[in-house]
Design a protein around this motif. Structure first.
Motif, PDB file in Angstrom:
ATOM      1  N   PHE A   1       0.828  -1.197   0.000  1.00 52.44           N
ATOM      2  CA  PHE A   1       0.000   0.000   0.000  1.00 52.44           C
ATOM      3  C   PHE A   1       0.870   1.258   0.000  1.00 52.44           C
ATOM      4  O   PHE A   1       1.987   1.261   0.534  1.00 52.44           O
TER       5      PHE A   1
ATOM      6  N   TYR B   1       0.378   5.215   1.249  1.00 49.51           N
ATOM      7  CA  TYR B   1      -0.429   6.191   1.960  1.00 49.51           C
ATOM      8  C   TYR B   1       0.217   7.561   1.806  1.00 49.51           C
ATOM      9  O   TYR B   1       1.445   7.691   1.757  1.00 49.51           O
TER      10      TYR B   1
ATOM     11  N   GLN C   1       0.441  11.311   3.683  1.00 48.82           N
ATOM     12  CA  GLN C   1       0.188  11.958   4.961  1.00 48.82           C
ATOM     13  C   GLN C   1       0.627  13.409   4.889  1.00 48.82           C
ATOM     14  O   GLN C   1       1.816  13.702   4.745  1.00 48.82           O
TER      15      GLN C   1
ATOM     16  N   LYS D   1      -1.796  15.574   9.822  1.00 47.61           N
ATOM     17  CA  LYS D   1      -2.984  14.790   9.477  1.00 47.61           C
ATOM     18  C   LYS D   1      -2.678  13.302   9.587  1.00 47.61           C
ATOM     19  O   LYS D   1      -1.539  12.886   9.792  1.00 47.61           O
ATOM     20  N   SER D   2      -3.715  12.481   9.412  1.00 46.85           N
ATOM     21  CA  SER D   2      -3.539  11.038   9.451  1.00 46.85           C
ATOM     22  C   SER D   2      -3.251  10.506   8.047  1.00 46.85           C
ATOM     23  O   SER D   2      -3.521  11.180   7.056  1.00 46.85           O
ATOM     24  N   PRO D   3      -2.702   9.300   7.942  1.00 48.20           N
ATOM     25  CA  PRO D   3      -2.412   8.728   6.621  1.00 48.20           C
ATOM     26  C   PRO D   3      -3.685   8.471   5.818  1.00 48.20           C
ATOM     27  O   PRO D   3      -4.690   8.015   6.361  1.00 48.20           O
TER      28      PRO D   3
ATOM     29  N   LEU E   1      -5.065   6.472   2.392  1.00 47.55           N
ATOM     30  CA  LEU E   1      -4.736   5.437   1.413  1.00 47.55           C
ATOM     31  C   LEU E   1      -4.909   5.982  -0.004  1.00 47.55           C
ATOM     32  O   LEU E   1      -5.964   6.515  -0.339  1.00 47.55           O
TER      33      LEU E   1
ATOM     34  N   LEU F   1       3.995   7.186   2.551  1.00 47.69           N
ATOM     35  CA  LEU F   1       4.340   6.026   3.357  1.00 47.69           C
ATOM     36  C   LEU F   1       4.060   4.744   2.583  1.00 47.69           C
ATOM     37  O   LEU F   1       2.956   4.554   2.058  1.00 47.69           O
TER      38      LEU F   1
ATOM     39  N   LEU G   1       0.040  -3.945   9.308  1.00 47.58           N
ATOM     40  CA  LEU G   1       0.780  -3.141   8.345  1.00 47.58           C
ATOM     41  C   LEU G   1       2.142  -2.783   8.928  1.00 47.58           C
ATOM     42  O   LEU G   1       2.222  -2.287  10.049  1.00 47.58           O
TER      43      LEU G   1
ATOM     44  N   PHE H   1       5.192  -0.292   8.207  1.00 43.22           N
ATOM     45  CA  PHE H   1       5.413   0.929   7.452  1.00 43.22           C
ATOM     46  C   PHE H   1       6.900   1.239   7.306  1.00 43.22           C
ATOM     47  O   PHE H   1       7.705   0.955   8.190  1.00 43.22           O
TER      48      PHE H   1
ATOM     49  N   GLN I   1       9.650   4.466   6.807  1.00 43.99           N
ATOM     50  CA  GLN I   1       9.748   5.737   7.513  1.00 43.99           C
ATOM     51  C   GLN I   1       9.103   6.887   6.736  1.00 43.99           C
ATOM     52  O   GLN I   1       8.885   7.959   7.297  1.00 43.99           O
TER      53      GLN I   1
END
Lengths: 111, 113
Positions: free
Chosen positions: A34, A36, A38, A42-44, A46, A88, A99, A101, A103
């Motif tokens: 995946f 993402y 960001q 804020k939040s990640p 998709l 990400l 998941l 991730f 960095q």
């Protein structure tokens, strides 16, 4: 060796150009991949998922997966200043809904 | 369709206290995962709940715990808070099946002073 590795950047790309983001992973049994996005504070969010070798396109975004090389990439065509964010890469560990991730790569699109 | 809802958005706690965070997943999703995000360590997996059972667990101390209710809502608890617990706590909602996509809530920003 980290499970998921990304170049932290910053990666600077002129507006309208193609931004190329790369990710490698260590677990050969990884099944789902995946990307993402960001934004700061804020939040990640998709933006792409890919499960089999090859390319997957969605609008200006193309995800590429090469399981033999354990490599995932994201291409952003016609880059816009609004694409400036941290990207990400995430991988699911075999047999687990978890998941892992990288960095993240900080991308800046210059007008 | 409502997204993932996390409450509260911000918290300030003192060392030694405990805290409970809440996450309501997307309607129909049965899996809730929790992640901690810090500048130094990035996004790290805490645990995953599916149908009220903890299915996966990350490498965090026992001070971090969670649970899931029959309506799939999940709570995460951190006891005996330490300064190093200051972070953005994110929950992710998914169907919980193979090759499923996960969607994140807005997060709870916890500051321990």
């Amino acid at each position: 060796q980290k499970e998921v590795e990304q170049n932290s950047g910053p990666l600077s790309v002129p507006e309208g150009a193609i931004a190329s983001l790369n990710c490698t992973y260590s677990d050969r049994g990884s099944q789902s991949f995946f990307w993402y996005r960001q934004y700061s504070g804020k939040s990640p969010e998709l933006i792409m998922s890919i499960y089999s070798n090859g390319d997957k396109e969605d609008g200006r975004f193309t995800a590429q997966l090469n399981k033999a090389s354990q490599y995932v990439s994201l291409l952003i065509r016609d880059s816009q200043p609004s694409d400036s964010a941290t990207y990400l890469c995430a991988v699911t560990v075999q047999g687990a809904q978890k998941l892992v991730f990288g960095q993240g790569t900080r991308l800046t699109i210059n007008p | 369709k409502a997204g993932v809802t996390q409450t509260p958005r911000y918290l300030i706690k003192t060392r030694g206290q405990q805290v409970t965070l809440s996450c309501s997943p997307i309607s129909g999703h049965r899996s809730v995962s929790w992640y901690q995000q810090t500048p130094g360590q990035g996004l790290q997996f805490l645990f995953e709940y599916f149908s009220e059972t903890q299915r996966n667990k990350g490498n965090f101390p026992g001070r971090f715990s969670g649970r899931q209710f029959s309506n799939s809502r999940s709570e995460m608890n951190v006891s005996t808070l330490e300064l190093g617990d200051s972070a953005l706590y994110l929950c992710a909602s998914s169907t919980g099946t193979k090759n499923t996509e996960a969607f994140f809530g807005q997060g709870t920003r916890l500051t321990v002073v």
